[in-house]
Scaffold this motif. Sequence first.
Motif, mmCIF file in Angstrom:
data_model
loop_
_atom_site.group_PDB
_atom_site.id
_atom_site.type_symbol
_atom_site.label_atom_id
_atom_site.label_comp_id
_atom_site.label_asym_id
_atom_site.label_seq_id
_atom_site.Cartn_x
_atom_site.Cartn_y
_atom_site.Cartn_z
ATOM 1 N N GLN A 119 4.760 0.385 -8.185
ATOM 2 C CA GLN A 119 4.525 1.443 -7.192
ATOM 3 C C GLN A 119 4.463 2.842 -7.805
ATOM 4 O OE1 GLN A 119 7.490 1.820 -4.047
ATOM 5 N NE2 GLN A 119 5.910 1.963 -2.482
ATOM 6 N N THR A 238 19.897 1.694 0.072
ATOM 7 C CA THR A 238 18.866 1.114 0.920
ATOM 8 C C THR A 238 19.156 -0.373 1.062
ATOM 9 O OG1 THR A 238 16.486 1.029 1.370
ATOM 10 C CG2 THR A 238 17.187 0.523 -0.885
ATOM 11 N N THR A 239 18.299 -1.065 1.805
ATOM 12 C CA THR A 239 18.489 -2.494 2.016
ATOM 13 C C THR A 239 17.358 -3.277 1.356
ATOM 14 O OG1 THR A 239 17.204 -2.570 4.080
ATOM 15 C CG2 THR A 239 19.549 -1.994 4.245
ATOM 16 N N ASP A 241 15.582 -5.500 2.789
ATOM 17 C CA ASP A 241 14.460 -5.563 3.721
ATOM 18 C C ASP A 241 13.574 -4.322 3.619
ATOM 19 O OD1 ASP A 241 15.176 -8.038 4.667
ATOM 20 O OD2 ASP A 241 16.156 -7.301 6.490
ATOM 21 N N LEU A 242 14.188 -3.147 3.587
ATOM 22 C CA LEU A 242 13.400 -1.916 3.475
ATOM 23 C C LEU A 242 12.666 -1.847 2.135
ATOM 24 C CD1 LEU A 242 15.836 0.748 5.010
ATOM 25 C CD2 LEU A 242 13.624 0.019 5.927
ATOM 26 N N HIS A 244 11.628 -4.357 0.297
ATOM 27 C CA HIS A 244 10.517 -5.310 0.309
ATOM 28 C C HIS A 244 9.372 -4.825 1.199
ATOM 29 C CE1 HIS A 244 13.571 -8.660 -0.841
ATOM 30 N NE2 HIS A 244 13.094 -8.047 -1.897
ATOM 31 N N SER A 245 9.707 -4.115 2.269
ATOM 32 C CA SER A 245 8.684 -3.662 3.217
ATOM 33 C C SER A 245 7.914 -2.446 2.727
ATOM 34 C CB SER A 245 9.319 -3.342 4.576
ATOM 35 O OG SER A 245 9.886 -4.501 5.158
ATOM 36 N N PHE A 246 8.608 -1.502 2.089
ATOM 37 C CA PHE A 246 7.988 -0.219 1.750
ATOM 38 C C PHE A 246 8.000 0.105 0.255
ATOM 39 C CE2 PHE A 246 9.786 0.099 6.062
ATOM 40 C CZ PHE A 246 8.626 0.323 6.777
ATOM 41 N N ILE A 252 12.968 5.195 2.045
ATOM 42 C CA ILE A 252 13.931 4.133 2.385
ATOM 43 C C ILE A 252 15.364 4.466 1.988
ATOM 44 C CG2 ILE A 252 12.137 2.363 2.128
ATOM 45 C CD1 ILE A 252 13.467 1.602 -0.557
#
Length: 274
Positions: A119, A238-239, A241-242, A244-246, A252
């Motif tokens: 990223q 952060t988590t 889930d966040l 992996h999503s963003f 995040i």
Amino acid sequence: MTKGLRIQARDIALLKDLYDHAALSRDQIIAFGHFASISRANSRLAKLVEYRLVRRYPIPAVGSLQSAYTIGANAADVLADHLDVPFEQLRLAASQDPAVLTLRHTLKIAEIGLAFRDQSKAHGLTVRQWLPERSCRHDYAEGSDTAGWHVQIIRPDAYLCLEDSCRRYSFFIEVDCGNVGAARFAKKIDGYLRYRAGVFQETYPDTTFKILVVTTGPMRASHLLDCAPRGSSVLLATTFDLLHSFGPLGKIWSDGVEAPEGPTHQKSLQERSC
């Protein structure tokens, strides 16, 4: 022994990465650039397993068809000529079987490192340095001749250095699977703060750092953020889930002043590092 096998430069590079990261999945090995295809990875890894240069373990995940790999019993002899690591330490690493929880944790660290790499360009950043746990652990002396000297150990899951056109950003990464108590985590944060005020600048090419903790959910993130002293501005959370999503460079990250679950209070690392 490895008689009958021609050890190639790419095999040595792979063994180095496996030692540094402790374990990698097949797809992570491909993502780090060791193989160009799944078929080639499967073929060469099978040969390295046969010659006990790497070991193969099932990944503890429902529906996973992959394996994880660590260095094998014969890897210590090969790596001794290529790493500045005591032979006994290499031999110990080559003989240890990872526990299920340890393996999950280790693979998550590598996953986060790859996510930053993938990223960074889109955000105008360069990954200047990525050091897994074995490369960023630091045993150092703290104290004075008058008060006495004591060995301190800083043991992050990883160190990350990002750069853009204006500045450098240093982070230590902690992957939290929910099995560390608050008192133990607070003690670790205290160790980081002493490290930041002490030998960090002598060890890394930066003046300060933040700790990034990735954990299981917003409630857990909030509890961990509470472990940092007020006003220290050292911890971001952060988590999974966040992330992996963003992605790790998305908006995040929470700082403990604002609620982790509130989307308006999540910011990017560059915003949090201003």
